[in-house]
Enzyme design. Structure first.
Site, PDB file in Angstrom:
ATOM      1  N   HIS A  58      -3.158  -3.517  12.544  1.00 26.13           N
ATOM      2  CA  HIS A  58      -4.389  -3.155  13.260  1.00 26.13           C
ATOM      3  C   HIS A  58      -4.782  -4.241  14.260  1.00 26.13           C
ATOM      4  O   HIS A  58      -5.284  -3.956  15.335  1.00 26.13           O
ATOM      5  CB  HIS A  58      -5.556  -3.000  12.279  1.00 26.13           C
ATOM      6  CG  HIS A  58      -5.766  -1.603  11.782  1.00 26.13           C
ATOM      7  ND1 HIS A  58      -6.025  -0.548  12.614  1.00 26.13           N
ATOM      8  CD2 HIS A  58      -5.779  -1.089  10.524  1.00 26.13           C
ATOM      9  CE1 HIS A  58      -6.181   0.557  11.901  1.00 26.13           C
ATOM     10  NE2 HIS A  58      -6.034   0.261  10.619  1.00 26.13           N
ATOM     11  N   HIS A  66      -0.246  -2.931   7.054  1.00 27.09           N
ATOM     12  CA  HIS A  66      -1.115  -1.969   7.742  1.00 27.09           C
ATOM     13  C   HIS A  66      -2.298  -2.690   8.412  1.00 27.09           C
ATOM     14  O   HIS A  66      -2.588  -2.437   9.588  1.00 27.09           O
ATOM     15  CB  HIS A  66      -1.616  -0.934   6.709  1.00 27.09           C
ATOM     16  CG  HIS A  66      -2.509   0.122   7.245  1.00 27.09           C
ATOM     17  ND1 HIS A  66      -2.177   1.457   7.245  1.00 27.09           N
ATOM     18  CD2 HIS A  66      -3.754   0.047   7.802  1.00 27.09           C
ATOM     19  CE1 HIS A  66      -3.168   2.156   7.789  1.00 27.09           C
ATOM     20  NE2 HIS A  66      -4.146   1.326   8.128  1.00 27.09           N
ATOM     21  N   GLU A  67      -2.942  -3.593   7.665  1.00 27.82           N
ATOM     22  CA  GLU A  67      -4.139  -4.251   8.215  1.00 27.82           C
ATOM     23  C   GLU A  67      -3.765  -5.259   9.314  1.00 27.82           C
ATOM     24  O   GLU A  67      -4.468  -5.372  10.316  1.00 27.82           O
ATOM     25  CB  GLU A  67      -4.938  -4.934   7.097  1.00 27.82           C
ATOM     26  CG  GLU A  67      -5.465  -3.981   6.034  1.00 27.82           C
ATOM     27  CD  GLU A  67      -6.212  -2.781   6.584  1.00 27.82           C
ATOM     28  OE1 GLU A  67      -6.884  -2.899   7.618  1.00 27.82           O
ATOM     29  OE2 GLU A  67      -6.111  -1.698   5.964  1.00 27.82           O
ATOM     30  N   CYS A  85      -5.367   6.155   7.003  1.00 29.49           N
ATOM     31  CA  CYS A  85      -6.122   5.106   7.698  1.00 29.49           C
ATOM     32  C   CYS A  85      -7.548   5.600   7.886  1.00 29.49           C
ATOM     33  O   CYS A  85      -7.753   6.746   8.291  1.00 29.49           O
ATOM     34  CB  CYS A  85      -5.471   4.826   9.054  1.00 29.49           C
ATOM     35  SG  CYS A  85      -6.358   3.603  10.037  1.00 29.49           S
TER      36      CYS A  85
HETATM   37 ZN    ZN Z   1      -6.040   1.588   9.048  1.00 25.13          ZN
END
Ligand code: ZN
Length: 220
Positions: free
Chosen positions: A171, A167-168, A125
């Site tokens: 966030h 993953h995004e 990341c």
């Molecule tokens: Zn990330």
């Protein structure tokens, strides 16, 4: 989540847009990565949104990375950009299903698992520089979002693009990959390159003592 006034949000975006490029990426420890982001409801207007998206894309390329969520540049809105040219060796592409993902913008994304398949690979990341860890993620997901023009997106993703989407989107809910990683797999980027740059993390699992989906725990 602390409220942010619209005027303050716009002032912050304008300061970034008038400032140096690439934009500064914030790191783990900054609360903006943990508070969860606000739904995007046109707060920035089309012109400012498009400039912000261009700046985020430029910053993602410069890092370099394959995804960037707005909280990673300190903007608490549910926006992310994704793009993966997938320039990797054939054996890596096959094992990880890492196929090119053309540039796209996700506005207010959410995802749900399709099926029960899991895929476990090292990931990193931009907000946690210098480290990578194995994350077992849904092998296939259904993504719902809007694009930058407000059009509805309802699409399924598998392989590496599914990993990037998860993953995004995570966030935007204040989750970092380390929260869902096999913590015993944590490795510095240098060790990853020297020791664990294999297409799959099977050997790392044996040597570092963590479990991959579908395998038995390492005997003590
Ligand atoms: Zn990330």
């Amino acid at each position: 989540m602390p409220a942010i006034e619209l005027s303050e949000l716009i002032a912050r975006v304008d300061a970034f847009l008038d400032g140096p490029r690439p934009l500064t990426i914030v790191h783990a420890g900054d609360p903006v990565l943990r508070h969860g982001a606000l739904p995007y409801e046109g707060q920035l207007g089309d012109g400012r949104l498009n400039r912000l998206i261009r700046a985020m894309r430029e910053t993602m390329h410069a890092a370099p990375g394959v995804g960037l969520a707005a909280p990673q540049i300190g903007i608490p809105l549910r926006l992310a950009v994704l793009e993966d040219p997938a320039e990797v060796a054939d054996e890596v592409r096959e094992a990880r299903e890492r196929v090119p993902l053309p540039f796209r913008v996700l506005v207010n994304p959410s995802y749900e698992a399709v099926g029960t398949g899991r895929a476990a690979f090292f990931e990193g990341c931009l907000s946690v520089p210098g480290y990578q860890a194995v994350v077992a993620r849904h092998a296939r997901v259904r993504l719902r979002a809007q694009d930058e023009n407000g059009r509805e997106i309802d699409e399924e993703f598998s392989g590496w693009p599914a990993r990037i989407v998860q993953h995004e989107t995570d966030h935007l809910g204040g989750t970092l990959y380390l929260d869902v990683a096999e913590t015993r797999s944590l490795t510095t980027t240098r060790d990853l390159i020297e020791r664990w740059a294999h297409p799959t993390p099977a050997e790392a699992a044996r040597e570092l003592g963590f479990t991959l989906p579908g395998t038995s725990p390492v005997p003590l």
